[in-house]
Design an enzyme around this catalytic site. Structure first.
Site, PDB file in Angstrom:
ATOM      1  N   GLY A 162       0.811  -1.213   0.000  1.00 18.72           N
ATOM      2  CA  GLY A 162       0.000   0.000   0.000  1.00 18.72           C
ATOM      3  C   GLY A 162       0.832   1.243   0.000  1.00 18.72           C
ATOM      4  N   GLU A 178      11.206  -5.851   0.532  1.00 18.99           N
ATOM      5  CA  GLU A 178      11.213  -7.291   0.414  1.00 18.99           C
ATOM      6  C   GLU A 178       9.756  -7.716   0.451  1.00 18.99           C
ATOM      7  OE1 GLU A 178      13.040 -10.934   3.166  1.00 18.99           O
ATOM      8  OE2 GLU A 178      13.310  -8.834   3.722  1.00 18.99           O
TER       9      GLU A 178
END
Lengths: 230, 230
Positions: free
Chosen positions: A43, A113
């Site tokens: 997000g 990641e």
DNA sequence: ACAAAAGTGTTAATCTTACACCCATGT
DNA sequence: ACATGGGTGTAAGATTAACACTTTTGT
């Protein structure tokens, strides 16, 4: 008129995948900033000239490179004024499903990641993301019973046993194998292919596929998909 | 980090009421400003230190003085960048039900006028409020079949025929009177009172009431309210 | 006595549930 | 031959759908 407002608008996506008989969710970890070393939903902030849905698609692209199979708005979280410790942020959350064969994730970038987590073995999550995830899981469980979205978690061609396991494990219920198969087949929206899956053990099993066009047609005529077992 | 953002956050409420066998919606008209002379949903901008839900409650209070019986978040509208011609606004919309006997609306203020409209006889609406209203109506139709929210549109004590008409008119369906009554009564969450309604014509009819406590108890035990008629 | 709405039961058809054995393959 | 998962049918019970006449009141 209240023209001065200091509320930031963000979008977050809960991306579900299904693999190894378990529901998984895609999380990312930023290497810098507030979110350093904490896992979080995909997000970010919405740009001024960007729709909400394109903000979600952009974040999904930038942060994971994944292609989703299903995407819908879930809920807007904005009743906890301190959900983000930096400033007031409301988050419009989206619910996404990906086909488990497309499980490839963008290689780690310098900054981020991305990783799949079993929904029952989650790490500590940033902000109120655990609450968002819980809401998403409930939505998935509900929708599974009245919309054919389970197919969006499976490869194009799948074994009936995978479909059945998907329902069992997401709904956390036992399901009668015979009745389940009968019910699904009675809808006429799942078709047998001539191919076989390649499980190691037991009798080889046919691959099936979901006929989305046929479902859409039936749905327009008033057909309602429904799976409800005691 | 994207700190500069120019998006305003608003809330809007779709307030449904039921009277004279018809579904009504509450609209307001401002006497000054952009919305001058156009009917619109109850709503306004969210304050920096105010939760979304309290913004809705405040707007409801300020603009109409009405007390709602049911309130839930509906959807966040933010995919049309020009839904408000002044600047970018996203609207978190809420869905509300009021008991028809509480139909009293705050007397018109200098600035505003509030009025009930039959959902089938709507005036021109501001912004994308027609779209929001359509979404709300669909939600109401869906929820009516799997949650006992119809009672939130009726007075505490009501005639069975009113409940039945409410379902018929909102779902836009014919319903078998006998089967409907049997089904509702079989749930054991609607109870007969010893009072009678005062319709002018025909045989006097008993008043019934919804036992919410009992519903909540049953619901916790797994009971699912469901009304589904061909 | 008639108009208007309330109240009530039965039957056939459909859908749901519960349940167990044989089949095809690999080792 | 055995272990493993795939594939299949039936009967009892529950639910739904279709359907019409009698009751009570006001006029």
């Amino acid at each position: 008129m209240e023209l001065q407002q200091n509320i930031k608008v963000a979008v977050d996506a809960i991306v579900f995948g299904y693999a190894n008989n378990d529901l998984n969710v895609l999380l990312i970890k930023q290497k810098y900033g507030v979110l350093k070393n904490r896992w979080a939903l995909v997000g970010g902030f919405v740009k001024d000239n960007e729709t909400l849905i394109s903000a979600v698609n952009r974040e999904l692209q930038e942060e994971t490179g994944i292609k989703v199979n299903y995407l819908e708005q879930l809920y807007t979280f904005g009743d906890d004024l301190d959900r983000d410790p930096r400033f007031r942020v409301i988050s419009i959350s989206y619910f996404a499903l990906v086909n488990s064969t497309k499980f490839l994730i963008k290689a780690d970038t310098d900054a981020e990641e991305a990783k799949w987590f079993n929904v029952n073995e989650l790490p500590d999550l940033a902000f109120d993301h655990l609450l968002i995830l819980k809401t998403a899981k409930e939505r998935l469980q509900n929708k599974l019973t009245y919309q054919p979205i389970g197919f969006d978690l499976l490869p194009k061609e799948f074994l009936f046993s995978d479909l059945e396991n998907l329902y069992c494990s997401i709904l956390e219920k036992e399901i009668d194998r015979r009745n389940f198969r009968k019910k699904i087949l009675s809808f006429g929206i799942v078709e047998e292919t001539s191919k076989f899956g390649n499980k190691k053990n037991g009798r080889p099993a046919k691959l099936f596929k979901f006929n989305k066009l046929k479902y859409n047609k039936l749905h327009k005529e008033g057909f309602i998909f429904e799976i409800n077992f005691a």
